[in-house]
Motif scaffolding. Structure first.
Motif, PDB file in Angstrom:
ATOM      1  N   UNK A  72      -1.854  -8.721   6.470  1.00  0.00           N
ATOM      2  CA  UNK A  72      -2.277  -7.346   6.777  1.00  0.00           C
ATOM      3  C   UNK A  72      -2.386  -6.622   5.436  1.00  0.00           C
ATOM      4  N   UNK A  73      -3.420  -5.813   5.252  1.00  0.00           N
ATOM      5  CA  UNK A  73      -3.573  -5.095   3.994  1.00  0.00           C
ATOM      6  C   UNK A  73      -4.071  -3.680   4.206  1.00  0.00           C
ATOM      7  N   UNK A  74      -3.539  -2.751   3.418  1.00  0.00           N
ATOM      8  CA  UNK A  74      -3.978  -1.357   3.484  1.00  0.00           C
ATOM      9  C   UNK A  74      -4.006  -0.748   2.092  1.00  0.00           C
ATOM     10  N   UNK A  75      -5.010   0.106   1.868  1.00  0.00           N
ATOM     11  CA  UNK A  75      -5.175   0.857   0.623  1.00  0.00           C
ATOM     12  C   UNK A  75      -4.785   2.298   0.906  1.00  0.00           C
ATOM     13  N   UNK A  76      -3.871   2.840   0.097  1.00  0.00           N
ATOM     14  CA  UNK A  76      -3.391   4.212   0.293  1.00  0.00           C
ATOM     15  C   UNK A  76      -3.611   4.992  -0.993  1.00  0.00           C
ATOM     16  N   UNK A  77      -4.351   6.102  -0.880  1.00  0.00           N
ATOM     17  CA  UNK A  77      -4.583   6.924  -2.070  1.00  0.00           C
ATOM     18  C   UNK A  77      -4.080   8.356  -1.928  1.00  0.00           C
ATOM     19  N   UNK A  78      -3.363   8.627  -0.847  1.00  0.00           N
ATOM     20  CA  UNK A  78      -2.731   9.930  -0.633  1.00  0.00           C
ATOM     21  C   UNK A  78      -1.306   9.693  -0.142  1.00  0.00           C
ATOM     22  N   UNK A  82       1.184   7.009   3.249  1.00  0.00           N
ATOM     23  CA  UNK A  82       2.156   5.926   3.044  1.00  0.00           C
ATOM     24  C   UNK A  82       2.910   5.585   4.323  1.00  0.00           C
ATOM     25  N   UNK A  83       3.507   6.572   4.986  1.00  0.00           N
ATOM     26  CA  UNK A  83       4.305   6.302   6.199  1.00  0.00           C
ATOM     27  C   UNK A  83       3.474   5.649   7.299  1.00  0.00           C
ATOM     28  N   UNK A  84       2.273   6.167   7.617  1.00  0.00           N
ATOM     29  CA  UNK A  84       1.487   5.494   8.663  1.00  0.00           C
ATOM     30  C   UNK A  84       1.099   4.058   8.280  1.00  0.00           C
ATOM     31  N   UNK A  85       0.782   3.834   7.002  1.00  0.00           N
ATOM     32  CA  UNK A  85       0.428   2.478   6.565  1.00  0.00           C
ATOM     33  C   UNK A  85       1.625   1.542   6.705  1.00  0.00           C
ATOM     34  N   UNK A  86       2.804   2.017   6.327  1.00  0.00           N
ATOM     35  CA  UNK A  86       4.017   1.197   6.486  1.00  0.00           C
ATOM     36  C   UNK A  86       4.276   0.885   7.951  1.00  0.00           C
ATOM     37  N   UNK A  87       4.105   1.874   8.815  1.00  0.00           N
ATOM     38  CA  UNK A  87       4.334   1.655  10.248  1.00  0.00           C
ATOM     39  C   UNK A  87       3.389   0.586  10.786  1.00  0.00           C
ATOM     40  N   UNK A  88       2.116   0.660  10.407  1.00  0.00           N
ATOM     41  CA  UNK A  88       1.149  -0.351  10.866  1.00  0.00           C
ATOM     42  C   UNK A  88       1.489  -1.732  10.305  1.00  0.00           C
ATOM     43  N   UNK A  89       1.901  -1.775   9.054  1.00  0.00           N
ATOM     44  CA  UNK A  89       2.250  -3.055   8.435  1.00  0.00           C
ATOM     45  C   UNK A  89       3.431  -3.696   9.142  1.00  0.00           C
ATOM     46  N   UNK A  90       4.466  -2.912   9.374  1.00  0.00           N
ATOM     47  CA  UNK A  90       5.655  -3.451  10.035  1.00  0.00           C
ATOM     48  C   UNK A  90       5.347  -3.866  11.474  1.00  0.00           C
ATOM     49  N   UNK A  91       4.493  -3.095  12.147  1.00  0.00           N
ATOM     50  CA  UNK A  91       4.125  -3.405  13.537  1.00  0.00           C
ATOM     51  C   UNK A  91       3.267  -4.668  13.625  1.00  0.00           C
ATOM     52  N   UNK A  92       2.546  -4.988  12.543  1.00  0.00           N
ATOM     53  CA  UNK A  92       1.654  -6.156  12.570  1.00  0.00           C
ATOM     54  C   UNK A  92       2.410  -7.464  12.759  1.00  0.00           C
ATOM     55  N   UNK A  93       3.668  -7.515  12.322  1.00  0.00           N
ATOM     56  CA  UNK A  93       4.449  -8.743  12.434  1.00  0.00           C
ATOM     57  C   UNK A  93       3.987  -9.840  11.487  1.00  0.00           C
ATOM     58  N   UNK A  94       3.129  -9.476  10.536  1.00  0.00           N
ATOM     59  CA  UNK A  94       2.582 -10.441   9.578  1.00  0.00           C
ATOM     60  C   UNK A  94       2.988 -10.029   8.172  1.00  0.00           C
ATOM     61  N   UNK A  95       2.818 -10.913   7.198  1.00  0.00           N
ATOM     62  CA  UNK A  95       2.968 -10.476   5.813  1.00  0.00           C
ATOM     63  C   UNK A  95       1.976  -9.333   5.575  1.00  0.00           C
TER      64      UNK A  95
END
Length: 149
Positions: A72-78, A82-95
Motif C-alpha cells: 500500500x502506498x500514499x503520498x502526503x504533502x499536507x 498524515x492521520x488519514x493516510x496512516x489509518x488507511x495504511x493500517x487498515x490495509x493489512x499490507x506492508x
C-alpha cells in the motif's frame, strides 16, 4: 511502524519486497525532505548556507515504488493528510509506505548534537565570517582534518 528518512529508505527499499512476500503488515513513514538531511545540514553548519555538495535527492515517489512491489502506498504533502493516510495504511493489512513531504530547512536535533560534539562545541559557521587561512577543514561529524594540497 517505522519512521525513516528518505535517504535511509532509499538504502533499504528492497525490504518492501520482503515484507510483501511474507505478508508483514509493516507501515513505513518516510520523512521526505528531498535530501540527505544529516549530510546537508552538517555541511551548512560547517561551511555556511549555499556551500553543500552531493546532498540533494529531489522528490522521489517511494510510495509508487512500494505499490509496484505490492505494498500500500500514499503520498502526503499536507500535515492534515498524515492521520488519514496512516489509518488507511493500517487498515490495509499490507506492508505500507506513507511518503510524507517535510521541510528541508529543519535541522534534526541529532545533527546539531553530532555537529557540536565533533566541532569542539564551536558555533555553526556564519556566512558573513571571513575565511581564515588554514591547512585544515571542518568535516561534518569527523572534526578538523588536514588538507593535502
Amino acid at each position: 511502524m517505522c519512521v525513516i528518512g528518505d535517504g535511509s529508505v532509499g538504502l533499504n527499499f528492497a525490504e518492501f519486497d520482503t515484507a510483501v512476500r511474507h505478508n508483514l503488515p509493516v507501515t513505513v513513514v518516510v520523512n521526505n525532505d528531498m535530501q540527505w538531511g544529516m549530510s546537508k545540514h552538517g555541511q551548512v553548519l560547517a561551511w555556511g548556507a549555499g556551500n553543500t555538495i552531493g546532498t540533494e535527492l529531489g522528490i522521489v515517489h517511494y510510495e509508487r515504488a512500494a505499490q509496484g512491489l505490492g505494498a500500500h502506498g500514499e503520498f502526503v504533502d499536507q500535515a492534515s493528510g498524515i492521520a488519514p493516510a496512516l489509518a488507511r495504511a493500517l487498515k490495509s493489512g499490507r506492508p505500507a509506505c506513507i511518503n510524507v513531504m517535510t521541510d528541508p530547512d529543519i535541522i534534526e536535533p541529532g545533527t546539531l548534537a553530532m555537529y557540536s560534539a565533533f566541532s569542539g562545541g564551536k558555533a555553526p559557521k556564519s556566512t558573513d565570517q571571513p575565511e581564515a587561512k588554514s591547512d585544515e577543514t571542518m568535516l561534518p561529524y569527523y572534526g578538523k582534518r588536514k588538507i593535502d594540497r
